[in-house]
Every structure is written in structure tokens, then in C-alpha cells.
Design a protein around this motif. Structure first.
Motif, PDB file in Angstrom:
ATOM      1  N   ILE A  94       0.833  -1.197   0.000  1.00 39.93           N
ATOM      2  CA  ILE A  94       0.000   0.000   0.000  1.00 39.93           C
ATOM      3  C   ILE A  94       0.875   1.256   0.000  1.00 39.93           C
ATOM      4  O   ILE A  94       0.614   2.229  -0.709  1.00 39.93           O
ATOM      5  CB  ILE A  94      -0.934   0.002   1.233  1.00 39.93           C
ATOM      6  CG1 ILE A  94      -1.868  -1.213   1.194  1.00 39.93           C
ATOM      7  CG2 ILE A  94      -1.704   1.305   1.360  1.00 39.93           C
ATOM      8  CD1 ILE A  94      -3.102  -1.084   0.364  1.00 39.93           C
ATOM      9  N   ARG A  95       1.940   1.192   0.774  1.00 43.72           N
ATOM     10  CA  ARG A  95       2.811   2.386   0.850  1.00 43.72           C
ATOM     11  C   ARG A  95       3.581   2.581  -0.448  1.00 43.72           C
ATOM     12  O   ARG A  95       3.839   3.715  -0.845  1.00 43.72           O
ATOM     13  CB  ARG A  95       3.761   2.272   2.051  1.00 43.72           C
ATOM     14  CG  ARG A  95       3.005   2.547   3.348  1.00 43.72           C
ATOM     15  CD  ARG A  95       3.892   2.574   4.569  1.00 43.72           C
ATOM     16  NE  ARG A  95       3.053   2.814   5.742  1.00 43.72           N
ATOM     17  CZ  ARG A  95       3.397   2.515   6.981  1.00 43.72           C
ATOM     18  NH1 ARG A  95       4.595   1.960   7.209  1.00 43.72           N
ATOM     19  NH2 ARG A  95       2.591   2.755   7.981  1.00 43.72           N
ATOM     20  N   THR A  96       3.918   1.488  -1.111  1.00 51.63           N
ATOM     21  CA  THR A  96       4.578   1.607  -2.416  1.00 51.63           C
ATOM     22  C   THR A  96       3.652   2.308  -3.411  1.00 51.63           C
ATOM     23  O   THR A  96       4.095   3.025  -4.304  1.00 51.63           O
ATOM     24  CB  THR A  96       4.934   0.210  -2.967  1.00 51.63           C
ATOM     25  OG1 THR A  96       5.544  -0.531  -1.928  1.00 51.63           O
ATOM     26  CG2 THR A  96       5.869   0.306  -4.148  1.00 51.63           C
ATOM     27  N   LEU A  97       2.334   2.118  -3.225  1.00 53.88           N
ATOM     28  CA  LEU A  97       1.346   2.762  -4.105  1.00 53.88           C
ATOM     29  C   LEU A  97       0.958   4.143  -3.588  1.00 53.88           C
ATOM     30  O   LEU A  97      -0.109   4.658  -3.908  1.00 53.88           O
ATOM     31  CB  LEU A  97       0.099   1.872  -4.198  1.00 53.88           C
ATOM     32  CG  LEU A  97       0.309   0.496  -4.850  1.00 53.88           C
ATOM     33  CD1 LEU A  97      -0.892  -0.414  -4.572  1.00 53.88           C
ATOM     34  CD2 LEU A  97       0.531   0.642  -6.350  1.00 53.88           C
ATOM     35  N   ASP A  98       1.817   4.712  -2.722  1.00 56.06           N
ATOM     36  CA  ASP A  98       1.580   6.038  -2.155  1.00 56.06           C
ATOM     37  C   ASP A  98       0.355   6.103  -1.267  1.00 56.06           C
ATOM     38  O   ASP A  98      -0.244   7.178  -1.104  1.00 56.06           O
ATOM     39  CB  ASP A  98       1.457   7.107  -3.270  1.00 56.06           C
ATOM     40  CG  ASP A  98       2.815   7.388  -3.880  1.00 56.06           C
ATOM     41  OD1 ASP A  98       3.825   7.207  -3.157  1.00 56.06           O
ATOM     42  OD2 ASP A  98       2.871   7.764  -5.062  1.00 56.06           O
ATOM     43  N   GLY A  99      -0.034   4.974  -0.732  1.00 59.54           N
ATOM     44  CA  GLY A  99      -1.172   4.984   0.195  1.00 59.54           C
ATOM     45  C   GLY A  99      -0.694   4.656   1.596  1.00 59.54           C
ATOM     46  O   GLY A  99       0.496   4.651   1.875  1.00 59.54           O
ATOM     47  N   ASP A 100      -1.668   4.400   2.476  1.00 59.74           N
ATOM     48  CA  ASP A 100      -1.311   4.014   3.836  1.00 59.74           C
ATOM     49  C   ASP A 100      -2.517   3.354   4.495  1.00 59.74           C
ATOM     50  O   ASP A 100      -3.650   3.509   4.030  1.00 59.74           O
ATOM     51  CB  ASP A 100      -0.891   5.249   4.655  1.00 59.74           C
ATOM     52  CG  ASP A 100      -0.214   4.851   5.969  1.00 59.74           C
ATOM     53  OD1 ASP A 100       0.268   3.692   6.051  1.00 59.74           O
ATOM     54  OD2 ASP A 100      -0.181   5.674   6.893  1.00 59.74           O
ATOM     55  N   ILE A 101      -2.210   2.587   5.522  1.00 59.64           N
ATOM     56  CA  ILE A 101      -3.296   2.068   6.355  1.00 59.64           C
ATOM     57  C   ILE A 101      -3.169   2.771   7.701  1.00 59.64           C
ATOM     58  O   ILE A 101      -2.142   2.672   8.379  1.00 59.64           O
ATOM     59  CB  ILE A 101      -3.170   0.547   6.566  1.00 59.64           C
ATOM     60  CG1 ILE A 101      -3.189  -0.193   5.223  1.00 59.64           C
ATOM     61  CG2 ILE A 101      -4.302   0.043   7.456  1.00 59.64           C
ATOM     62  CD1 ILE A 101      -2.935  -1.681   5.326  1.00 59.64           C
TER      63      ILE A 101
END
Lengths: 120, 708
Positions: free
Chosen positions: A71-78
Motif C-alpha cells: 500500500i505504501r509503495t502505491l503512495d497509500g497508507d493504512i
């Protein structure tokens, strides 16, 4: 038998996953597929609302770890919010607060997304 | 309603045509002056008339049971009844036949009646015997039967111009007609013979049935021979009346072609009876032990074979499909099995014989047939696959009749057996019986095989798991070392056969004891592998890097590479200097250690530190905090895994930290073993009678006694 559920809700560009019940080895796959679905749909700004989460086992904690890198690689986050104290304690014992944003309210989590702040 | 009406069409047509033609001839319609067209038309109608009689008899016979001895009985009853009727007709006074004088009315009536009776008798005989000859039909037997009918028809047509109504002495094309007649007769005789050596029904009979059949066969030989006598030489029988002509005259007078057909049919009856009796005598077994029907024999043999094959399910499936085909009941067979593991509704072809599985799949709607058969729990017999929408593609694949047999036990559906034949309506009554019997046996054996397989598989798994458990238990300390300054006690109980909990200790020398409790996330086999890795790391690393932060750093490095993304390990690691009582301890995401001093003060040592595998960068090291504690004699440290804290009672309450600390406090004056036992007993008591360990449960107690 399984008293666990995940509900989806979109709020702007973030997706809120509301957990309910007990997250253990048996129910972990449900959360897993929920997060996978979000990722596959391109929703990477995820907020997990744990207000109604009554129990979490190590297998349940593993679900967060399984996806965070992706998710972080896709510029997202949990980001995790509204945990009951007892549940927060489990996250805290393991050292989660150092690598995840764990906040009190959904609003705080949304704000963190808006400000583009990453935990590490 | 319509079907019933249709049954009446042939007999009604027959009577109308018979009365019509007889009346026409009687009224002089066939006098010398009648045109050739009229005569041809007359004979055409007469032919249709007797075809109707053929159809009438065929319909009637269809209603009768096709068992071999029954057929003999039916044949005898038919011949006797008709012979009596012939005798009665013969009682009609007058009607002497002279071709050179115009026939009297009695002649017409007598010949019409006699023809009807003889034709009926011969049709009954040929049709009944054809049922025997076509028993367990094959393509070849059907072909032979149809060729016999064709040759009879050829003689019928070829002989027609020789009838006295036409210019019988020298009909046109006499030479080719005679050649055709000869060929037709020869062909008919050959096929009478070929049809008569088809005696498949005999092997199915019991000894008693064979004895009865021989008796009936002898009677039939006599009766069919007697019929020839009545036709050709009635003066040698009781039939003869001086003012009558011989039946042969009446028959030839009425219709020469029909006469030939009657003679050929009766010949078939005679020859078939003869071959039957001869074959039956030849087949009579001499020993009483063989007085069982072939079915029973087959069944017993089947069972012995099945017992042998039961262990190998693939062989068993092959055997189930090949048996009905090799026994001659079917041309091809295939077996579908329900996938019990996936619970899929699509039946899977696991074996096929004399047909490709893909062909069978293409030929019919397996799902629909399987469902229909399993819901009804009865066999489905599709007599003609062309007319059934579930087998629309069957004919091009050589399947014209199909049996679908559900293999069901009292509780579940195991599969479906399909048996096919290449002609329509091919399965006889006793084929259905024997295949049905076979299917029920196959079901039993399939079930046994499956139960056996499950048992073997279960035992294999259980034994492998118990080996794994033994191996894992050996990774834990086997003995508790004795120290002068401290006591130690520990135990670990996996929730499943194997688990992810680990505890260990190592005397580092120079008065230092290293110890660890670790917990791999999840449980069961996968956790057990990481637990074993953890053990290796502890034994290796703690000797070279005994300092808590160093050890945990190395452990994180080593495990971090091999752990799956969603797996982590929590650990608590410490080194106790048992001379000085100084304890160094660090916690990597693990449940905090409990320290209880001799005065009963309990403390949870919640130092900072994250689980192993959560982070592979510097954060792990940065957050790791080491705690240094100075023990007084009598102080103790208790390490455990979350299985202890999260143990639940019947009311689903967790054991929790408070109960843990209380139980330690209550036993604080005892040795480490005493404290350990008290805590375990308290946990067990809390959980109640049903000790369902949801999670692996590990407890390690170290008590420092100081210098004793």
C-alpha cells in the motif's frame, strides 16, 4: 460461529473499513480479502476503524503487516483509529504505533491523509 | 387416450381389409375378365392386410414378459390355441377346392379364415423367437434379424407373380423372378440359421429353468413340426375331413406369397426350438453346486474381486466401469464421482471404458442426468437418446440407449454410473436387474474404499503430526539444570499438535544464564517451522552476542529475511548474573515479564521494543530498550506467552494480567517449580473442565535465591 465483519465506506479519497467482532486466525482472511479488494480497486488511502473490534489475535495483526509495504509503495497508507483501550494495548505491546498511525478518531486519520503525513 | 386409440388401428385395419378382399373375391371381382391392375391392387391390399396382422401381433407381444421360459410358454399357448381354432374352421362342411371350377363361397370363407390363423400362428412364432434371438441385443444381432425379415420380404415379392390369379404358368420375367426367389429363399434359410444360433439367454438360466426350457423346447419342436404336417399332409393327422382340401391348397389359393412367408416363419420357429433344446442339453451342468443362477455366481465373484481391489481407488473405478461392459450388459460405461472435498456440483468423470471421457462428456448433460438420478435415487433408463433433451448429442457419439445409475448410500451421493448401448431400447428387463444389483454393490465397495482411505490418510497425518510434535518437544530444554543460586521451571503446551511457542535457556558461564520466551504469530505447522528457526538462532547467537539488544538485533536480522510478510515473532530475552542477582532484559513486542519481589510487590516490565519481523530498518533497534534490574534474594521473574493471558473460561472471560499476578504473588515463597505449578493450576482451573487451548501456552519462572 464467525462474529466478525468488515464494512466499507468511502469518505472523499479515503476508504474506511469498519471492523466488528473478533479478528483471529479464522476471520483474518476476511480482512485480508477486504484490503486486497481495496488495493485492486486502486483505493490505497485506507482507514481501519476499530471501534467495534473486540478482540485481535496475532494472526489478525499479521494482516496489517501483509499489506502495508504494498500500500505504501502505491503512495497509500493504512491508518488505524478508534481502537478500544484493550485492543490498542495489543497493538502497542507489539510496537505498532512506531510504524502505523494509530489515532483516536476517523477525522484525525483523514486529516493525516490530507496533510500527506506518513508515519515513517 | 391417443395412444390407446392407436393400438386399435392395426387390428381394425386388418379386419376391414380381410373382409373387403374376401368379399371382393367372393363377389367375383377376380374373375377371368378382371383387369391386371385390379388383380395387382387386390394383392397389394391383401399384403397390407397381413402387415396389419403382423403389427397387431407385435403390439400384443410387446405387452408380454420377455423372460426366456415365459416366451416358450407364450409360444406353446399361442400354437395350441390357434391349432384348436384351425380345427374348428375345418369343421365347416364343404369347400373342396378345385382350381378348374369356380370356387364355392365356403372356399373363400374357409381360405380367408385358415390364412388368418396360419399367418397369426407363424407371426407369433417368429416374433416370439426373435425376442429370444435378440436377447442382449447387439448391432450384429439386430442386423441379422432385419436381414431375415428382408429376405422373407424378397421371397414374398418374388413369388407374387406366380400366384394363380396371374398367368402363373409363364409370368413375364420368369427367369429373373425364379432367380430372385431362389436367392431370397437361400438368404432366408441362411439367416434363419444365423438367428437360431443366437442363444445368449441360456447362460442366464438357473438349472431348474434350463430343465423347464428343455421340456418346453421339445414340445415346441413337436408343435412346429406338427404344423407343417397339418399344412402339407393333414390326412396323417386328426384334422382331415374328406370333403376338404389340404390347408396348403387353401393357403396357396388365397395368397401364394403369404404362404411362403408362413412356411419360412414356421421354419424359423422349428429351427430355433431345435437349436435351443440342443444347446440347453449341452449347457446342463452336471454338478449340483452349479445350480445357481449366473447372476448369483457373478455377484459372488464380483465381491471377491472388489475386496482385493478396494485399496486402490483408481483401479476400483476402472473395474466398476469395465465390469458391466465385459459382462456384455453394455457397450461402453463411465463413472462420475462427486468431489466431496470441494463440494462441487459438477460431477467429474473418473473412469471410462470403451469410450473417451471427453466423448461421454460431449454426448450427454452429465450434470442434469446426475442430478435427476441422485434426486430420485433410482436408475434412469433412456431407451432412445434421440428423444431426450439431456442426451441430444448422444447419437453422433454412438450412444442410443443409456442407463444412469446413482451410487447412493443411505447418507450421501458417491457418484453416478453410466452404461450405454449403440442401439435403441437395448437394455432388457434382466439387464436392468443385474446392472442395478451391480451398482448397489459398487456403491458399497466405493464407500468402504473411501472410508478406508480416509482412515489411512487420517492415521498417516496423525502419525506425522505426532512425530513433528516429538521433534518440536525435543527443541525445548529436556532437563532443568540445577543451580545453587536460582531455581528454574518451565512448560509449553501447543494448542494444536505443534505450535509456535518457544522457551529456552543457556548457561553462558561466568555465572550468567541466558533465557528466552518467544511466540511466533499464528499457530500450527507454519508457526512450528519459525519456532525451530528461533531455537537455532538462540542456541547460536546467544553465545556470541549475549547482550539483550545485540541478541535481538541479530534475531531480527536473521528472522526478518525468512519470515512471511504477515508473520512476526515476539520475544523476551534476558541474561541473569546469578552471582550478583543483576538482570538485563529486553522485550521485542512480547507480553511484559512479571517481576514479583519477596514482599509481594508485582511489576509488569513493559519496556519499549517492537516485534521481530515488523520492521527491517533501524526502527527496531532504535525502539529497543534494555532494562536492568537488581534482584534481592527471593525475587522472581515470570515470562509467558499471550496464551496465558488470553485463556478463556466458559463465560468467555480472559484470564488477564491481574489473575496472573495474583497467582504468582500467592506462591511467591515457593521455589520456581512451585510458582510455575501454581500458575498453571490456576489457569487450568480458570478454564474449567473443557481445556480448549485456543493458543499455545508457555510459562517460564526463574527465582533468584541469592547465595544460599
Amino acid at each position: 460461529m464467525s462474529n466478525f465483519s468488515v464494512a466499507f465506506r468511502d469518505s472523499g479519497s479515503t476508504t474506511i473499513l469498519t471492523l466488528r467482532g473478533e479478528l483471529d486466525a479464522h476471520t483474518a482472511p476476511e480482512l485480508e480479502s477486504a484490503i486486497k479488494k481495496c488495493r485492486d480497486e486502486g483505493k490505497t488511502q485506507l482507514i481501519v476503524n476499530g471501534h467495534d473490534l473486540d478482540y485481535i489475535s496475532s494472526a489478525g495483526l499479521g494482516v496489517f503487516m501483509a499489506f502495508i509495504e504494498d500500500i505504501r509503495t502505491l503512495d497509500g497508507d493504512i491508518k488505524i483509529c478508534a481502537l478500544q483501550p484493550k485492543i490498542y494495548d495489543v497493538f502497542d505491546l507489539l510496537g505498532f504505533p512506531r510504524i502505523y498511525h494509530i489515532v483516536d478518531t476517523e477525522e484525525e486519520a483523514i486529516t493525516l491523509f490530507e496533510q500527506g503525513i506518513q508515519p515513517i | 387416450m391417443f395412444k390407446r386409440l392407436r393400438l386399435w388401428i392395426p387390428p381394425v385395419l386388418f379386419i376391414i381389409f380381410l373382409v373387403g378382399t374376401t368379399g371382393f373375391a367372393f363377389l367375383g371381382g377376380l374373375s377371368e375378365s378382371a383387369s391386371l391392375t385390379t388383380k395387382i391392387l387386390y394383392h397389394a391390399v391383401l399384403s397390407i392386410c397381413y402387415l396389419s396382422l403382423w403389427a397387431t401381433i407385435a403390439q400384443a407381444i410387446q405387452q408380454l414378459r420377455p423372460a426366456p421360459t415365459q416366451i416358450f410358454w407364450q409360444c406353446i399357448v399361442g400354437i395350441i390355441t390357434i391349432t384348436v381354432l384351425i380345427y374348428l374352421v375345418y369343421q365347416i362342411q364343404g369347400g373342396f377346392l378345385d382350381i378348374n371350377v369356380p370356387a364355392a363361397p365356403t372356399v373363400y370363407i374357409k381360405s380367408a379364415l385358415l390364412n388368418t390363423l396360419f399367418a397369426a400362428m407363424s407371426f407369433i412364432v417368429i416374433q416370439l423367437f426373435s425376442r429370444l434371438g435378440r436377447f442382449r441385443r447387439t448391432q450384429r444381432s439386430e442386423r441379422n434379424w432385419h436381414l431375415l425379415l428382408l429376405f422373407i420380404l424378397i421371397t414374398f415379392v418374388a413369388v407374387s407373380p406366380f400366384h394363380h390369379h396371374f398367368n402363373a404358368e409363364s409370368p413375364p420375367f420368369a427367369q429373373p423372378l425364379i432367380a430372385l426367389l431362389a436367392a431370397g429363399t437361400l438368404g432366408a434359410i441362411i439367416f434363419i440359421f444365423l438367428n437360431s444360433i443366437r442363444l445368449a439367454w441360456i447362460v442366464r438360466l438357473s438349472f431348474r429353468q434350463k430343465m423347464i426350457s428343455i421340456g418346453l423346447g421339445v414340445v415346441l419342436i413337436a408343435f412346429t413340426a406338427g404344423t407343417f404336417m397339418i399344412i402339407f399332409r393333414p390326412d396323417l393327422t386328426l384334422m382331415f375331413l374328406s370333403e376338404s382340401s389340404y390347408p396348403i391348397d387353401y393357403l396357396q389359393f388365397h395368397s401364394l406369397p403369404l404362404f411362403t412367408a408362413i412356411i419360412l416363419s414356421m421354419t424359423y420357429g422349428f429351427v430355433y426350438s431345435l437349436t435351443s433344446v440342443l444347446s440347453l442339453i449341452f449347457h446342463l451342468p452336471t454338478m449340483g453346486d452349479f445350480r445357481r443362477s449366473a447372476d448369483e455366481m457373478a455377484a459372488i465373484q464380483d465381491l471377491t474381486v472388489l475386496v482385493r481391489e478396494v485399496a486402490d481407488s483408481e483401479k476400483l473405478h476402472d473395474w466398476i466401469v469395465s465390469t458391466p461392459v465385459d459382462a456384455g450388459s453394455g457397450k461402453a460405461a463411465w463413472l462420475t464421482i462427486n468431489d466431496l472435498e470441494t463440494g462441487s456440483l459438477t460431477p467429474l468423470i473418473v473412469a471410462s471404458y470403451k469410450i473417451e471421457a471427453s466423448t461421454a462428456e460431449e454426448a450427454c448433460d452429465l450434470v442434469a442426468l446426475h442430478q435427476a438420478a441422485t434426486i430420485s435415487q433410482k436408475l434412469i433408463y433412456i431407451q432412445n437418446t434421440v428423444t431426450d433433451r439431456r442426451t441430444e448429442q448422444a447419437k453422433p457419439n454412438g450412444i442410443l440407449s443409456l442407463l444412469v445409475l446413482p451410487l447412493v448410500t443411505s447418507t450421501e451421493v458417491l457418484g453416478t454410473l453410466f452404461v450405454s448401448r449403440e442401439i435403441t431400447g437395448a437394455f432388457e428387463h434382466d439387464d436392468l436387474e443385474s446392472i442395478g444389483l451391480f451398482a448397489s454393490q459398487a456403491t458399497l465397495v466405493l464407500e468402504n474404499a473411501r472410508l478406508l482411505e480416509e482412515k489411512i490418510e487420517g492415521e498417516r497425518l496423525a502419525s506425522e503430526l505426532s512425530i513433528a510434535r516429538e521433534v518440536q518437544q525435543r527443541l525445548l530444554p529436556q532437563t532443568t539444570p540445577e543451580f545453587t543460586h536460582l531455581t528454574l521451571a518451565a512448560s509449553s503446551t501447543p494448542a494444536l499438535e505443534v505450535g509456535g511457542d518457544y522457551y529456552d535457556w543457556l548457561d553462558l558461564g561466568e555465572g550468567r544464564l541466558a533465557f528466552i520466551v518467544a511466540d511466533v504469530s499464528g499457530k500450527g505447522t507454519s508457526a512450528a517451522f519459525y519456532m525451530a528457526e528461533m531455537q537455532g538462532i538462540f542456541q547460536a547467537v546467544t553465545r556470541i552476542a549475549p547482550n539483550p539488544p545485540d541478541f535481538l538485533f541479530h534475531a531480527n536480522q536473521a528472522l526478518g529475511e525468512s519470515l512471511e510478510k504477515n508473520v512476526f515473532v515476539t520475544a523476551i530475552y534476558g541474561v541473569l548474573d546469578y552471582h550478583s542477582g543483576q538482570l538485563l532484559m529486553a522485550r521485542a513486542g512480547h507480553s511484559p515479564a512479571v517481576i514479583v519481589d519477596v514482599n509481594g510487590h508485582a511489576n509488569l516490565l513493559r519496556s519499549s521494543g517492537m516485534g521481530i519481523g515488523l520492521d527491517r530498518s533501524d526502527i527496531f533497534t532504535e525502539t529497543l530498550e534494555v532494562q536492568q534490574i537488581q534482584f534481592s534474594p527471593g525475587d522472581l521473574v515470570v515470562l509467558y506467552t499471550d496464551g496465558v493471558i488470553e485463556s478463556r473460561n466458559a463465560a468467555a472471560e480472559e484470564f488477564g494480567y491481574d489473575r496472573l499476578m495474583e497467582s504468582i504473588q500467592s506462591a511467591r515463597f515457593e521455589s520456581a517449580q512451585g510458582v510455575h505449578d501454581t500458575v498453571r493450576a490456576t489457569v487450568d482451573e480458570f478454564m474449567g473442565s473443557e481445556k480448549n487451548y485456543d493458543d499455545d501456552l508457555t510459562l517460564l519462572v526463574i527465582k533468584w535465591h541469592g547465595i544460599r
